[in-house]
Scaffold this motif. Structure first.
Motif, PDB file in Angstrom:
ATOM      1  N   ASP A  17      57.730  -3.177  50.976  1.00  0.00           N
ATOM      2  CA  ASP A  17      59.145  -3.506  50.833  1.00  0.00           C
ATOM      3  C   ASP A  17      59.510  -3.670  49.358  1.00  0.00           C
ATOM      4  O   ASP A  17      58.657  -3.665  48.468  1.00  0.00           O
ATOM      5  CB  ASP A  17      59.456  -4.794  51.600  1.00  0.00           C
ATOM      6  CG  ASP A  17      60.861  -4.820  52.162  1.00  0.00           C
ATOM      7  OD1 ASP A  17      61.745  -4.201  51.551  1.00  0.00           O
ATOM      8  OD2 ASP A  17      61.072  -5.467  53.199  1.00  0.00           O
ATOM      9  N   LYS A  33      51.574  -3.038  56.149  1.00  0.00           N
ATOM     10  CA  LYS A  33      52.987  -3.315  55.868  1.00  0.00           C
ATOM     11  C   LYS A  33      53.059  -4.604  55.054  1.00  0.00           C
ATOM     12  O   LYS A  33      52.442  -5.605  55.423  1.00  0.00           O
ATOM     13  CB  LYS A  33      53.786  -3.471  57.157  1.00  0.00           C
ATOM     14  CG  LYS A  33      53.750  -2.239  58.057  1.00  0.00           C
ATOM     15  CD  LYS A  33      54.522  -2.488  59.352  1.00  0.00           C
ATOM     16  CE  LYS A  33      54.451  -1.272  60.273  1.00  0.00           C
ATOM     17  NZ  LYS A  33      55.174  -1.506  61.550  1.00  0.00           N
ATOM     18  N   GLY A  35      55.751  -7.333  53.010  1.00  0.00           N
ATOM     19  CA  GLY A  35      57.130  -7.769  52.896  1.00  0.00           C
ATOM     20  C   GLY A  35      57.570  -7.994  51.468  1.00  0.00           C
ATOM     21  O   GLY A  35      56.765  -8.101  50.534  1.00  0.00           O
ATOM     22  N   THR A  38      56.128 -10.020  47.771  1.00  0.00           N
ATOM     23  CA  THR A  38      54.698 -10.303  47.773  1.00  0.00           C
ATOM     24  C   THR A  38      54.035  -9.649  46.573  1.00  0.00           C
ATOM     25  O   THR A  38      54.333  -8.505  46.242  1.00  0.00           O
ATOM     26  CB  THR A  38      54.053  -9.815  49.078  1.00  0.00           C
ATOM     27  OG1 THR A  38      54.492 -10.653  50.157  1.00  0.00           O
ATOM     28  CG2 THR A  38      52.540  -9.856  49.018  1.00  0.00           C
ATOM     29  N   THR A  51      49.851  -6.643  58.752  1.00  0.00           N
ATOM     30  CA  THR A  51      51.250  -6.908  58.421  1.00  0.00           C
ATOM     31  C   THR A  51      51.312  -8.199  57.625  1.00  0.00           C
ATOM     32  O   THR A  51      50.820  -9.244  58.070  1.00  0.00           O
ATOM     33  CB  THR A  51      52.099  -7.040  59.696  1.00  0.00           C
ATOM     34  OG1 THR A  51      52.008  -5.821  60.448  1.00  0.00           O
ATOM     35  CG2 THR A  51      53.558  -7.306  59.337  1.00  0.00           C
ATOM     36  N   GLY A  53      53.920 -10.783  55.389  1.00  0.00           N
ATOM     37  CA  GLY A  53      55.323 -11.138  55.250  1.00  0.00           C
ATOM     38  C   GLY A  53      55.793 -11.216  53.803  1.00  0.00           C
ATOM     39  O   GLY A  53      55.238 -10.580  52.909  1.00  0.00           O
ATOM     40  N   ARG A  54      56.784 -12.051  53.577  1.00  0.00           N
ATOM     41  CA  ARG A  54      57.471 -12.131  52.291  1.00  0.00           C
ATOM     42  C   ARG A  54      56.836 -13.169  51.359  1.00  0.00           C
ATOM     43  O   ARG A  54      56.319 -14.186  51.797  1.00  0.00           O
ATOM     44  CB  ARG A  54      58.938 -12.524  52.505  1.00  0.00           C
ATOM     45  CG  ARG A  54      59.738 -11.572  53.363  1.00  0.00           C
ATOM     46  CD  ARG A  54      61.133 -12.133  53.622  1.00  0.00           C
ATOM     47  NE  ARG A  54      61.847 -12.356  52.365  1.00  0.00           N
ATOM     48  CZ  ARG A  54      62.665 -11.457  51.810  1.00  0.00           C
ATOM     49  NH1 ARG A  54      62.879 -10.298  52.392  1.00  0.00           N
ATOM     50  NH2 ARG A  54      63.286 -11.735  50.666  1.00  0.00           N
ATOM     51  N   ASP A  84      54.729 -15.790  55.724  1.00  0.00           N
ATOM     52  CA  ASP A  84      55.428 -15.817  54.443  1.00  0.00           C
ATOM     53  C   ASP A  84      54.890 -16.937  53.541  1.00  0.00           C
ATOM     54  O   ASP A  84      54.417 -17.968  54.016  1.00  0.00           O
ATOM     55  CB  ASP A  84      56.924 -16.063  54.659  1.00  0.00           C
ATOM     56  CG  ASP A  84      57.573 -15.021  55.563  1.00  0.00           C
ATOM     57  OD1 ASP A  84      57.102 -13.868  55.582  1.00  0.00           O
ATOM     58  OD2 ASP A  84      58.545 -15.380  56.266  1.00  0.00           O
TER      59      ASP A  84
END
Length: 262
Positions: A17, A33, A35, A38, A51, A53-54, A84
């Motif tokens: 992202d 993936k 976010g 990061t 996966t 997160g942020r 996150d």
């Protein structure tokens, strides 16, 4: 756009992202993936169906999403899911799950995961957990919110640790640790209530008194476990301000599978 160092190897199928930063010589696989916000330092390997997160911060030399160490694992597309705002320090190893369990290893939000920590397959780590250096979680371990794990502590597979517990330095944890307790040693022993941690989190005097009462019922009155469970359940009516804490303890004791630390 993600900021990727020219020496990093990022598979074109990976999804990064906006605002992700990737350091030198890091390798990111096709099913990863990441976010927004990061940062991933140098020499990190992100692989598997992972996966993230942020606003996480992943330090150098981490191994994130590798195949687990279960001999039954045959390369199934199991997952690692990280929330996150986690800090993941040097040489941490986080493995994907197995189809024999949930098929996912899950780490929540706002955790502080220090160097050389290992989280095995199918573990569930809650939020605001602190894991000091060389903490080791075997497969299928469940860690509640706000738990503190001392350095060089090992937790046996399938063990549960309740919210707000504190595990002292170099502890050997092979039985479930109820919420709010302070434990350490090898063999493990319950030393009391994690009062300092509860005060830091804003627990009122009344709630701490209720936690102390639950500790007394479990460990200081010579009761059977079933008798202690019943007495703890009755506290919700006697100490309504701590009803949520009583419910948390009662639910944990009902779900304990390895016996509780005594």
């Amino acid at each position: 756009m993600a900021q990727i160092h020219p020496t990093a190897l990022v598979d074109p199928k990976a999804e990064l992202d906006a605002g992700v930063e990737v350091g030198p010589y890091t390798v990111i696989g096709p099913d990863v993936k990441v976010g927004a916000g990061t940062t991933i330092a140098a020499h990190v390997v992100l692989e598997g169906h992972t996966t993230i997160g942020r606003d996480n911060r992943i330090f150098q030399f981490g191994s994130i999403g590798a195949a687990n160490q279960d001999k039954k694992y045959k390369g199934e597309p199991t997952q690692l899911v990280i929330g996150d705002r986690n800090t993941i320090r040097e040489f941490v190893t986080l493995h994907v799950g197995t189809v024999q369990d949930k098929a996912v290893t899950r780490i929540g939000n706002d955790n502080w995961i220090m160097a050389y920590t290992h989280v095995g397959h199918d573990c569930v780590v809650g939020d605001n957990v602190t894991m000091a250096n060389n903490s080791t979680l075997g497969g299928h371990v469940e860690i509640g919110d706000w738990v503190t794990i001392g350095g060089l502590t090992g937790i046996h597979q399938f063990t549960k640790v309740g919210a707000h517990a504190m595990l002292g330095f170099q502890s050997a944890v092979s039985q479930d640790v109820p919420p709010y307790m302070l434990v350490d040693g090898n063999p493990l022993a319950v030393r009391g209530v994690n009062v300092v941690g509860l005060k830091r989190r804003g627990f009122s005097d009344a709630r701490i008194a209720a936690v102390r009462k639950m500790h007394k019922l479990l460990y200081r009155e010579g009761r059977t476990l079933d008798d202690a469970k019943a007495a703890i359940g009755a506290l919700a009516g006697e100490m309504p301000e701590a009803a949520g804490d009583v419910a948390l303890m009662s639910a944990f004791l009902a779900a304990a599978t390895r016996g509780i630390a005594r």
